[in-house]
Enzyme design. Structure first.
Site, PDB file in Angstrom:
ATOM      1  N   LYS A 200       0.886  -1.024  -0.001  1.00 37.56           N
ATOM      2  CA  LYS A 200       0.002   0.120   0.149  1.00 37.56           C
ATOM      3  C   LYS A 200       1.004   1.369  -0.008  1.00 37.56           C
ATOM      4  O   LYS A 200       1.706   1.300   1.037  1.00 37.56           O
ATOM      5  CB  LYS A 200      -0.919   0.046   1.388  1.00 37.56           C
ATOM      6  CG  LYS A 200      -1.900   1.151   1.252  1.00 37.56           C
ATOM      7  CD  LYS A 200      -2.669   1.205   2.455  1.00 37.56           C
ATOM      8  CE  LYS A 200      -3.727   2.060   2.426  1.00 37.56           C
ATOM      9  NZ  LYS A 200      -4.653   2.365   3.838  1.00 37.56           N
ATOM     10  N   ARG A 210     -10.694  10.051   1.186  1.00 40.29           N
ATOM     11  CA  ARG A 210     -10.717  10.727   2.469  1.00 40.29           C
ATOM     12  C   ARG A 210     -11.851  11.836   2.828  1.00 40.29           C
ATOM     13  O   ARG A 210     -12.225  11.872   3.789  1.00 40.29           O
ATOM     14  CB  ARG A 210      -9.454  11.930   2.953  1.00 40.29           C
ATOM     15  CG  ARG A 210      -8.129  10.815   2.790  1.00 40.29           C
ATOM     16  CD  ARG A 210      -6.750  11.427   2.855  1.00 40.29           C
ATOM     17  NE  ARG A 210      -5.747  10.264   2.852  1.00 40.29           N
ATOM     18  CZ  ARG A 210      -4.328  10.478   2.608  1.00 40.29           C
ATOM     19  NH1 ARG A 210      -4.086  11.698   2.285  1.00 40.29           N
ATOM     20  NH2 ARG A 210      -3.623   9.450   2.694  1.00 40.29           N
ATOM     21  N   GLU A 237       7.714  -6.995   1.536  1.00 38.33           N
ATOM     22  CA  GLU A 237       6.235  -6.728   2.500  1.00 38.33           C
ATOM     23  C   GLU A 237       5.614  -8.031   1.976  1.00 38.33           C
ATOM     24  O   GLU A 237       5.092  -8.573   2.915  1.00 38.33           O
ATOM     25  CB  GLU A 237       5.630  -5.479   2.058  1.00 38.33           C
ATOM     26  CG  GLU A 237       6.435  -4.238   2.718  1.00 38.33           C
ATOM     27  CD  GLU A 237       6.109  -4.059   4.143  1.00 38.33           C
ATOM     28  OE1 GLU A 237       5.604  -4.807   4.926  1.00 38.33           O
ATOM     29  OE2 GLU A 237       6.426  -2.934   4.570  1.00 38.33           O
ATOM     30  N   LYS A 252      -1.936  -1.310  -3.746  1.00 41.55           N
ATOM     31  CA  LYS A 252      -2.950  -0.460  -3.603  1.00 41.55           C
ATOM     32  C   LYS A 252      -1.917   0.877  -3.865  1.00 41.55           C
ATOM     33  O   LYS A 252      -1.087   0.944  -3.017  1.00 41.55           O
ATOM     34  CB  LYS A 252      -3.973  -0.629  -2.506  1.00 41.55           C
ATOM     35  CG  LYS A 252      -4.773   0.827  -2.404  1.00 41.55           C
ATOM     36  CD  LYS A 252      -5.411   0.718  -0.972  1.00 41.55           C
ATOM     37  CE  LYS A 252      -6.379   2.037  -0.917  1.00 41.55           C
ATOM     38  NZ  LYS A 252      -7.028   2.036   0.299  1.00 41.55           N
TER      39      LYS A 252
END
Length: 327
Positions: A200, A210, A237, A252
């Site tokens: 991400k 947001r 990751e 993402k």
């Protein structure tokens, strides 16, 4: 080689093109992100996401019925609370907006769809960050990784109890997947899956989201979300999350990170998801509204590109609409 080799022979008709297509997108590949908000009597439109709304619990259920009827593979839920605090206590409150909505949908659909929950704190904190703030030895305020992981554990347990089939830790905290897996297993939620947001990025494409969750964020998330310049980090990751027991992994955003998606898909031993995020949705919507592109063709082309890069699952705000086009 010309004229004996004529690749255009395989493009002569829609039926021929359909027959030889290397990549397909079906409704089952799509997941619809949905927002449910407290304190609403009617759905509230989100200006920067045309066609997307904050739902009441009642309208959420109705919209979910439409999406499931269209054949989408699953629903990803985000909660928008009326009240927030420093530790995001609404995230694991059994009576919190997200957990109530999960319960309502699980009662309505049972196992007929896949209910996914955003396992994060940013919608629930008064500072808008994805974790708990604390001060380090130099007095600087930072996201406390380990305190945040414990909050994610509590949140995941509450979401599983409420009815989520999949919990989705999205805050990019070190060790979050392993801690959640251990807690779910210990609480007899062994069949609850984990979708890890493994790659991400700290992207500029999250602005409309947001607005959708009423974020109070000041500053940025660059100390915990990934640097857009890095790809080896994404693979590290991903491998860590796989080692900790992730059942699915996520890239993402999707469209600006197709190279990352391709590399993650190549190393992943589990299904790979990609999120066509709010900014990507908004850019296509704005260009279409101005008559600069063919909206429906662009929706389907963008989803094909994400699938072609290696995504088994695509989260998109067009999931229900695209599913109807694809049937």
């Amino acid at each position: 080689m010309y004229p004996d080799h004529r690749p255009r022979r395989l493009r002569t008709t829609p039926a021929m093109r359909r027959l030889v297509a290397e990549t397909t997108t079906t409704p089952r590949n799509l997941v619809l992100p949905m927002f449910v908000a407290e304190g609403l009597s009617d759905p509230r439109p989100i200006a920067s996401l045309p066609g997307v709304v904050q739902h009441t619990q009642d309208t959420l259920v109705r919209a979910a019925h439409d999406a499931v009827a269209a054949g989408v593979g699953g629903l990803m839920l985000f909660g928008v609370p009326e009240h927030r605090d420093a530790v995001g206590s609404g995230a694991d409150d059994p009576d919190g907006v997200l957990n109530r909505a999960l319960g309502a949908l699980r009662s309505e659909f049972g196992d007929d769809t896949v209910l996914m929950a955003d396992t994060c704190l940013d919608e629930f904190t008064d500072h808008g960050h994805c974790g708990v703030l604390s001060r380090d030895a130099n007095g600087r305020e930072r996201i406390d990784n380990d305190l945040t992981v414990q909050r994610y554990v509590d949140t995941a347990l509450a979401q599983a109890e409420a009815g989520a089939h999949v919990v989705s830790p999205s805050g990019m905290m070190d060790g979050q997947v392993g801690a959640i897996r251990a807690a779910l297993d210990a609480a007899n939620f062994r069949h609850t899956s984990i979708l890890a947001y493994s790659a991400k990025y700290a992207s500029a494409l999250y602005g409309p989201f947001r607005e959708a969750v009423g974020s109070t964020l000041v500053g940025d998330r660059t100390t915990y979300q990934q640097d857009p310049a890095n790809i080896r980090e994404a693979l590290r990751e991903t491998r860590l999350d796989l080692g900790e027991g992730a059942d699915m992994v996520m890239v993402k955003p999707a469209m600006l990170y197709l190279d990352v998606l391709r590399e993650v898909a190549a190393v992943s031993t589990v299904p790979v998801a990609a999120y066509q995020v709010s900014g990507e949705y908004a850019m296509i919507s704005a260009a279409a509204a101005n008559g600069w592109i063919d909206r429906d063709a662009m929706i389907l082309e963008s989803l094909t590109a994400i699938r072609r890069a290696g995504a088994d699952i695509v989260l998109t705000y067009w999931a229900a609409e695209a599913a109807a086009m694809l049937r």
